[in-house]
Design an enzyme around this catalytic site. Structure first.
Site, PDB file in Angstrom:
ATOM      1  N   VAL A 243      13.936  80.646  15.006  1.00  0.00           N
ATOM      2  CA  VAL A 243      13.881  79.209  14.741  1.00  0.00           C
ATOM      3  C   VAL A 243      12.456  79.011  14.221  1.00  0.00           C
ATOM      4  CG1 VAL A 243      14.014  76.888  15.699  1.00  0.00           C
ATOM      5  CG2 VAL A 243      15.574  78.676  16.539  1.00  0.00           C
ATOM      6  N   PRO A 244      12.288  79.034  12.899  1.00  0.00           N
ATOM      7  CA  PRO A 244      10.977  79.263  12.282  1.00  0.00           C
ATOM      8  C   PRO A 244      10.004  78.081  12.282  1.00  0.00           C
ATOM      9  CG  PRO A 244      12.607  78.929  10.586  1.00  0.00           C
ATOM     10  CD  PRO A 244      13.350  78.922  11.895  1.00  0.00           C
ATOM     11  N   CYS A 245       9.497  77.736  13.447  1.00  0.00           N
ATOM     12  CA  CYS A 245       8.516  76.655  13.513  1.00  0.00           C
ATOM     13  C   CYS A 245       7.198  77.055  12.839  1.00  0.00           C
ATOM     14  CB  CYS A 245       8.288  76.208  14.948  1.00  0.00           C
ATOM     15  SG  CYS A 245       7.804  77.495  16.087  1.00  0.00           S
ATOM     16  N   HIS A 246       7.013  78.349  12.587  1.00  0.00           N
ATOM     17  CA  HIS A 246       5.810  78.784  11.869  1.00  0.00           C
ATOM     18  C   HIS A 246       5.812  78.297  10.421  1.00  0.00           C
ATOM     19  CE1 HIS A 246       8.733  82.055  11.090  1.00  0.00           C
ATOM     20  NE2 HIS A 246       8.106  82.192   9.927  1.00  0.00           N
ATOM     21  N   ARG A 247       6.959  77.851   9.914  1.00  0.00           N
ATOM     22  CA  ARG A 247       7.068  77.370   8.533  1.00  0.00           C
ATOM     23  C   ARG A 247       6.713  75.892   8.390  1.00  0.00           C
ATOM     24  NH1 ARG A 247      12.826  80.342   7.578  1.00  0.00           N
ATOM     25  NH2 ARG A 247      12.026  82.484   7.709  1.00  0.00           N
TER      26      ARG A 247
END
Length: 155
Positions: free
Chosen positions: A121-125
């Site tokens: 769940v790419p919260c780094h994006r």
């Protein structure tokens, strides 16, 4: 069903992978509570394989059942994060608009901070409106590394 977890060493540190009821519920740098059972299940092995492929630049999306535990708003944010294409970024404001809460960018930031399934769940994006990298629960060095990996491997 009991909560199960196992560890995986990765280029961004030791990750703890959690499973419950046949779905991944955690990918985190934190240790899980003592009531969780340490076991390497088939689903956790598949998760480890997909994470390894991601870190090798061979995987752009994940095909596992995910069941992050959180509030209804947090789940909407996390669903919106999964829509951000590999190698791209969105702002907190973009995500707030996507979840029908256009002034809720701070709430989006808090939901990102509580994201229990890192990387998948790419919260780094998610970046600041000014285009700057801001906030990442695991630290800015890891966020920068993940974004650089995706930029390197993007067509």
């Amino acid at each position: 069903m009991e909560k199960i977890f196992f560890y995986e060493n990765t280029p961004v540190g030791k990750l703890c992978i959690g499973e419950r009821n046949g779905a991944i519920t955690r990918v985190t740098w934190q240790q899980l509570p003592k009531e969780w059972v340490l076991e390497e299940t088939e689903l956790i092995r598949k998760c480890k394989q997909e994470l390894d492929e991601f870190f090798e630049g061979k995987r752009k999306t994940f095909d596992l059942p995910l069941a992050p535990e959180g509030t209804a708003f947090q789940k909407r944010v996390w669903d919106a994060l999964r829509e951000i294409p590999y190698g791209e970024t969105r702002t907190y404001k973009d995500i707030a608009i996507a979840v029908d809460s256009p002034k809720g960018f701070r709430a989006v930031g808090m939901a990102n901070n509580k994201n229990p399934i890192a990387i998948m769940v790419p919260c780094h994006r998610v970046i600041g409106t000014n285009g700057k990298l801001v906030g990442y629960a695991a630290g800015m060095e890891i966020k920068t590394w993940l974004l650089a990996l995706e930029q390197r491997e993007s067509p």
